[in-house]
Write an enzyme that holds these catalytic residues in place. Sequence first.
Site, mmCIF file in Angstrom:
data_model
loop_
_atom_site.group_PDB
_atom_site.id
_atom_site.type_symbol
_atom_site.label_atom_id
_atom_site.label_comp_id
_atom_site.label_asym_id
_atom_site.label_seq_id
_atom_site.Cartn_x
_atom_site.Cartn_y
_atom_site.Cartn_z
ATOM 1 N N PHE A 150 -80.271 29.027 -156.478
ATOM 2 C CA PHE A 150 -79.672 29.319 -155.083
ATOM 3 C C PHE A 150 -78.516 28.548 -154.462
ATOM 4 O O PHE A 150 -77.807 28.816 -153.813
ATOM 5 C CB PHE A 150 -80.805 29.839 -153.899
ATOM 6 C CG PHE A 150 -81.332 28.527 -153.426
ATOM 7 C CD1 PHE A 150 -80.597 28.123 -152.280
ATOM 8 C CD2 PHE A 150 -82.447 27.975 -153.693
ATOM 9 C CE1 PHE A 150 -81.141 26.674 -151.697
ATOM 10 C CE2 PHE A 150 -83.011 26.920 -152.999
ATOM 11 C CZ PHE A 150 -82.214 26.337 -152.085
ATOM 12 N N LYS A 174 -77.651 35.319 -164.879
ATOM 13 C CA LYS A 174 -78.570 35.828 -164.053
ATOM 14 C C LYS A 174 -78.480 35.095 -162.686
ATOM 15 O O LYS A 174 -78.933 34.016 -162.648
ATOM 16 C CB LYS A 174 -79.899 35.618 -164.808
ATOM 17 C CG LYS A 174 -81.010 36.831 -164.245
ATOM 18 C CD LYS A 174 -81.373 36.668 -162.904
ATOM 19 C CE LYS A 174 -82.395 35.511 -162.547
ATOM 20 N NZ LYS A 174 -82.806 35.454 -160.930
ATOM 21 N N GLU A 177 -81.631 35.728 -156.952
ATOM 22 C CA GLU A 177 -81.583 36.672 -155.986
ATOM 23 C C GLU A 177 -81.524 36.512 -154.419
ATOM 24 O O GLU A 177 -81.204 37.081 -153.724
ATOM 25 C CB GLU A 177 -83.342 37.346 -156.212
ATOM 26 C CG GLU A 177 -84.316 36.674 -156.004
ATOM 27 C CD GLU A 177 -84.824 35.605 -156.845
ATOM 28 O OE1 GLU A 177 -83.762 35.035 -157.605
ATOM 29 O OE2 GLU A 177 -85.862 35.078 -156.884
ATOM 30 N N SER A 227 -85.443 24.788 -160.274
ATOM 31 C CA SER A 227 -86.737 23.799 -160.276
ATOM 32 C C SER A 227 -87.420 23.442 -161.684
ATOM 33 O O SER A 227 -87.325 24.048 -162.581
ATOM 34 C CB SER A 227 -87.837 24.339 -159.380
ATOM 35 O OG SER A 227 -88.395 25.633 -160.042
ATOM 36 N N CYS A 282 -79.357 18.908 -156.219
ATOM 37 C CA CYS A 282 -80.269 18.095 -157.014
ATOM 38 C C CYS A 282 -79.864 16.810 -156.943
ATOM 39 O O CYS A 282 -80.241 15.740 -157.916
ATOM 40 C CB CYS A 282 -80.284 18.718 -158.296
ATOM 41 S SG CYS A 282 -78.499 18.987 -159.083
ATOM 42 N N GLU A 376 -90.085 16.686 -154.730
ATOM 43 C CA GLU A 376 -88.668 16.895 -154.243
ATOM 44 C C GLU A 376 -88.830 17.726 -152.806
ATOM 45 O O GLU A 376 -89.643 18.600 -152.942
ATOM 46 C CB GLU A 376 -88.120 17.876 -155.160
ATOM 47 C CG GLU A 376 -86.599 18.353 -155.076
ATOM 48 C CD GLU A 376 -86.015 19.024 -155.971
ATOM 49 O OE1 GLU A 376 -86.656 19.700 -156.571
ATOM 50 O OE2 GLU A 376 -84.754 19.198 -156.044
HETATM 51 P P1 NAD Z 1 -85.867 28.144 -158.939
HETATM 52 O O1 NAD Z 1 -86.563 27.405 -160.109
HETATM 53 O O2 NAD Z 1 -86.987 28.788 -157.903
HETATM 54 O O3 NAD Z 1 -85.177 29.342 -159.376
HETATM 55 C C1 NAD Z 1 -83.939 29.367 -160.207
HETATM 56 C C2 NAD Z 1 -83.926 30.678 -161.119
HETATM 57 O O4 NAD Z 1 -84.897 30.968 -161.657
HETATM 58 C C3 NAD Z 1 -83.488 31.753 -160.208
HETATM 59 O O5 NAD Z 1 -82.623 32.561 -160.825
HETATM 60 C C4 NAD Z 1 -84.927 32.560 -160.007
HETATM 61 O O6 NAD Z 1 -84.619 33.919 -160.038
HETATM 62 C C5 NAD Z 1 -85.630 32.118 -161.381
HETATM 63 N N1 NAD Z 1 -87.079 31.992 -161.260
HETATM 64 C C6 NAD Z 1 -87.836 31.690 -160.235
HETATM 65 N N2 NAD Z 1 -88.957 31.475 -160.470
HETATM 66 C C7 NAD Z 1 -89.131 31.969 -161.809
HETATM 67 C C8 NAD Z 1 -90.404 32.118 -162.568
HETATM 68 N N3 NAD Z 1 -91.679 31.813 -162.053
HETATM 69 N N4 NAD Z 1 -90.182 32.640 -163.763
HETATM 70 C C9 NAD Z 1 -89.015 32.740 -164.288
HETATM 71 N N5 NAD Z 1 -87.709 32.530 -163.469
HETATM 72 C C10 NAD Z 1 -88.072 32.215 -162.122
HETATM 73 O O7 NAD Z 1 -84.926 27.206 -158.196
HETATM 74 P P2 NAD Z 1 -83.955 27.465 -156.834
HETATM 75 O O8 NAD Z 1 -85.097 27.466 -155.526
HETATM 76 O O9 NAD Z 1 -83.473 28.677 -157.103
HETATM 77 O O10 NAD Z 1 -82.980 26.095 -156.585
HETATM 78 C C11 NAD Z 1 -83.528 24.804 -156.445
HETATM 79 C C12 NAD Z 1 -83.936 23.863 -157.558
HETATM 80 O O11 NAD Z 1 -82.934 23.872 -158.540
HETATM 81 C C13 NAD Z 1 -84.217 22.635 -157.028
HETATM 82 O O12 NAD Z 1 -85.546 22.179 -157.611
HETATM 83 C C14 NAD Z 1 -83.177 21.855 -157.295
HETATM 84 O O13 NAD Z 1 -83.174 20.338 -157.743
HETATM 85 C C15 NAD Z 1 -82.737 22.405 -158.835
HETATM 86 N N6 NAD Z 1 -81.317 22.272 -159.210
HETATM 87 C C16 NAD Z 1 -81.105 21.198 -160.236
HETATM 88 C C17 NAD Z 1 -79.895 20.965 -160.842
HETATM 89 C C18 NAD Z 1 -79.607 20.248 -161.730
HETATM 90 O O14 NAD Z 1 -78.756 20.113 -162.051
HETATM 91 N N7 NAD Z 1 -80.699 19.282 -162.266
HETATM 92 C C19 NAD Z 1 -78.742 21.718 -160.096
HETATM 93 C C20 NAD Z 1 -78.919 22.795 -158.990
HETATM 94 C C21 NAD Z 1 -80.196 22.671 -158.722
#
Ligand code: NAD
Length: 485
Positions: A150, A174, A177, A227, A282, A376
């Site tokens: 997000f 994808k 959401e 994450s 991140c 985090e």
């Molecule tokens: P998230 O992991 O909750 O969601 C990421 C994606 O995975 C979304 O599209 C979501 O719909 C999907 N998702 C969520 N839970 C899931 C599950 N249980 N099974 C399968 N798919 C699932 O992450 P977020 O809250 O959207 O974003 C924030 C996180 O992203 C932070 O931890 C941040 O550090 C990380 N991030 C990392 C980088 C990097 O380059 N390392 C860059 C941007 C964000």
Amino acid sequence: MKYAAIQNYIGGEFKSASTSKMMNVISPVDGSLLSTVPMSSAIDLDDAVKAAKAAFPEWSRTPIKERVQVFFRYKMLLEKHLNELAELCSEENGKTYGESVAEIEKSIELTEFACSLPQLVTGEILEVSRGVECRTEHVPLGVVASIVPFNFPSMVPNWTLPNAIALGNCMIMKPSEKVPLSCGKLAELLQEAGLPDGVFNIVHGDVEIVEAICDHPQIEAVSFVGSTKVAKIVYQRTTSNYKRCLALGGAKNHLMVLPDAIPGMTAQNVAASMSGCAGQRCMAASAMIGVGNVDAIIDKICEEVRKIIPGENLGAVINKESKERIERYIGEAEKEGAKILVDGRNTTVNGKENGTYVGPTVIDFVTPEMSVAKEEIFGPVISIMRANTVDEALAIENANPYGNAASVFTQNGGMARYIIDRASAGMIGVNVGVPVPREPFSFGGWNESKFGVGDITGKSSIEFWTKLKKSTIKWNAEAGVNWMS
Ligand code: NAD
């Protein structure tokens, strides 16, 4: 509801999903309802894969110099629609307008890089024995998928889509959401830029779609950004289905501040790094280690942080749950004996009482075993720890399981080099609070911040989005047969 209900984008058309399950898209800025997003099913994914598969033969056969012409036009369209894209990004994500403009500008830079790919993907050729040559070429994989988080509704999709598509693949995106609107606008611009139908597709949804992507037999590669918890799930599931995967996870980035650091510059960088995008980056500085006596610099950091005003130069965090989680972390640190120097809890913005704001927060005298030091937080919070020596600071940094970024603030070049060599992170800053490598360099962390080989952007991404074909060629019969034949 400000916008029409969101639809999937499949084969060049916006289409309703096969399910009636919808989720509200709420603006973190003021709590207003922006739209609804479908929780698509595996049937919708399958439709998108079919469209992508149908588009692949023609797109992959189009010479790369022609393919990148689409991205020259897309770049101009991103520039033309910059304000509109930035407004949409701020509305759905909560970041400030200026931060959204920077995000779109970064998307433009990523697209510029994709336009340069024909200069970078030339293969190699060598006459390996008389009359016989070996040559290599980068060949696209087929249908690939990109799952995004997000926190950068526009930039993270643009980490993957221009390179993957310019290199000849067809993609299923994808979106998160929580911020599904920006991606639809990108699809419209790609279409206007002349991208053939089916080359880029969007399927909205949550866990069900992600799992279906990992399992779909006709998807060749999956990139994930989000994450660490989900990155591990996606990496394991995708690779157990024998496809390639690059999964970027969360982070806990440490800044090491040495007593010889330039106070004003250091304070400005630390404050900007911990609070930019409301700490939801991140690459945000989440922990600081003061080495020796840096009290005067900490005072200056607090001075800078107090200039950051929620609703003005600090955006909202994504939702109520995030706000509560961040405030809970601050409360726990206080109970465990840390000192809150600047407290961002219970923040509201006049006229935006339903917005989800957390003020910038500085916590001092944090110890490495506290949860604010280890986990985090993903909010505008910095936890300050103290160390007597650089080696002690490095030991704290090295002990954290993540490895996205680490920075040092010092005027001593030798000491900076010592830290570059020993910090366990993929991206290191020297007097830089957010050490994101610019194109053509690649973005990617280490340890639990990334699973898979290579990086997601820049030159390194070429290896991820293509496979290498090696040909051995002999045209002249007189070359004969040798020991390699
Ligand atoms: P998230 O992991 O909750 O969601 C990421 C994606 O995975 C979304 O599209 C979501 O719909 C999907 N998702 C969520 N839970 C899931 C599950 N249980 N099974 C399968 N798919 C699932 O992450 P977020 O809250 O959207 O974003 C924030 C996180 O992203 C932070 O931890 C941040 O550090 C990380 N991030 C990392 C980088 C990097 O380059 N390392 C860059 C941007 C964000």
